[in-house]
Design an enzyme around this catalytic site. Structure first.
Site, short mmCIF file in Angstrom:
data_model
loop_
_atom_site.label_atom_id
_atom_site.label_comp_id
_atom_site.label_asym_id
_atom_site.label_seq_id
_atom_site.Cartn_x
_atom_site.Cartn_y
_atom_site.Cartn_z
N GLY A 28 -69.61 95.56 -5.41
CA GLY A 28 -69.52 96.77 -4.62
C GLY A 28 -70.09 98.01 -5.25
O GLY A 28 -71.15 98.00 -5.90
N ASP A 73 -58.24 92.98 -17.57
CA ASP A 73 -57.53 92.96 -16.30
C ASP A 73 -56.59 94.16 -16.29
O ASP A 73 -55.52 94.15 -16.91
CB ASP A 73 -56.75 91.66 -16.15
N LYS A 119 -55.09 107.30 -4.30
CA LYS A 119 -56.41 107.93 -4.29
C LYS A 119 -56.30 109.45 -4.27
O LYS A 119 -57.16 110.15 -4.81
CB LYS A 119 -57.23 107.42 -3.10
N TYR A 142 -51.84 103.09 -1.02
CA TYR A 142 -53.25 103.16 -1.44
C TYR A 142 -53.79 104.58 -1.32
O TYR A 142 -54.38 105.12 -2.27
CB TYR A 142 -54.08 102.20 -0.58
N GLY A 148 -64.63 98.14 -13.06
CA GLY A 148 -64.76 97.48 -11.77
C GLY A 148 -66.23 97.29 -11.41
O GLY A 148 -66.66 97.60 -10.30
N THR A 172 -68.41 94.59 -11.34
CA THR A 172 -69.07 93.33 -10.96
C THR A 172 -69.37 93.24 -9.47
O THR A 172 -70.10 92.34 -9.04
CB THR A 172 -68.20 92.12 -11.36
N SER A 197 -61.10 108.09 -2.45
CA SER A 197 -61.31 107.49 -1.13
C SER A 197 -61.11 108.56 -0.06
O SER A 197 -60.29 109.49 -0.23
CB SER A 197 -60.32 106.35 -0.90
#
Length: 330
Positions: free
Chosen positions: A78, A125, A222, A218, A74, A76, A205
């Protein structure tokens, strides 16, 4: 007068019989207060030791400590991109994994040109399931992987009640948030064990601290990452592997809309670059951390507050974020 004297004698007898209980309660109260005070002092010391003292000393040599190559999923946007750039600034070569070929090539070139390190890209992906992992394994097999950063993740488009989340999104959360980290660790960990050194950073998170309504799937995914990382640390610490569970609260990424009120509190909601700079400095020091000083304060409040208060606050915040997101779409 006799009645008054009788009452006074009765009061004295009751007070005498209860005095031992009062003393016991006083001791319990003193013990509880002392314990909480010591806990607060220890938490404050940990905050200073983790987030401020490392900035006063020379930076750790991550290549010597872990290895020459870092893999970041991940990567690319943030936190992932910022973390990759921070590792590159410390001399590590970077392997970037994401699903967009064009973005990967752009980020890889920027990092190589800026920090004079080697970069490679792997297009994958993670929502596609099991078949993507054989090509990744083949691309990594001859690399001295020192650090693995599991950052790839899927978020809700905005906070939603569970029945409003599409089935496709739920599968993405399972495949990306849970399966990707598990299989990437399973892939690179044997090499680290063989070399007796390495680090695995899994980005969870703050929503995993307690049950978080309107982010049910979600936050649960996490929580899995947090428990997974902590268990791995116990399994592999004796073999020279450092496993860190990174638990950020809000960071000003694409997940939080640019116009969001969260972006107006930079000390509370840092940029990815600021966050990554602080988070990398905790590598090798803390097995479980938020990665940023103000997030650590938020984490302490989350730990000590009762669950009903956390749920109430999460409902208020998530309703506000949902309303904001829907108004932007309108």
């Amino acid at each position: 007068m006799a009645a008054v004297d009788s009452f006074y004698l009765l009061y004295r007898e009751i007070a005498r019989s209860c005095s031992c209980y009062m003393e016991a309660l006083a001791l319990v109260g003193a013990w509880y207060t002392a314990r909480k005070s010591i806990t607060v002092i220890c938490d404050f010391y940990s905050l200073v030791r983790l987030h401020f003292i490392p900035r006063l000393v020379s930076r750790a040599d991550l290549i010597k400590q872990y290895g020459r190559w870092a893999v970041v999923s991940g990567a690319t946007d943030g936190i992932g991109r910022a973390y990759a750039e921070e590792l590159a600034s410390r001399g590590l070569n970077i392997i970037l994994i994401s699903r967009s070929q064009d973005k990967l090539q752009t980020v890889a070139k920027d990092i190589a040109d800026t920090y004079k390190v080697e970069t490679e890209v792997i297009v994958a992906d993670f929502s596609s399931g099991r078949e993507i992992y054989d090509p990744i394994r083949e691309a990594l097999k001859d690399k001295d992987i020192g650090i693995l950063v599991n950052n790839v993740g899927v978020f809700y488009p905005y906070p939603q009640y569970f029945t409003q989340v599409s089935e496709d999104k739920l599968w993405d959360i399972i495949n990306v948030n849970i399966a990707a980290a598990s299989l990437m660790v399973h892939m690179v960990l044997p090499g680290m064990v063989e070399r007796k050194k390495g680090a695995v950073v899994t980005i969870s998170s703050g929503s995993c601290c307690k049950p978080t309504p309107q982010l049910a799937a979600y936050s649960a995914s996490k929580a899995y990452l947090d428990h997974f990382s902590r268990a791995l640390q116990y399994e592999y610490a004796s073999q020279g592997i450092f496993v860190q569970s990174l638990i950020p609260f809000y960071v000003a990424t694409n997940v939080t809309a640019p116009g969001s009120f969260l972006h107006k509190c930079p000390w509370l909601v840092p940029s990815p670059k600021v966050y990554a700079h602080h988070a990398v400095s905790t590598l090798g020091i803390s097995k479980r951390t938020t990665g940023y000083w103000s997030h650590s304060i938020q984490f302490l409040f989350a730990q000590y507050m009762p669950e009903w208060l956390w749920v109430w606050g999460a409902n208020v915040l998530n309703r506000s974020l949902r309303k904001e997101a829907l108004s932007c779409k309108a």
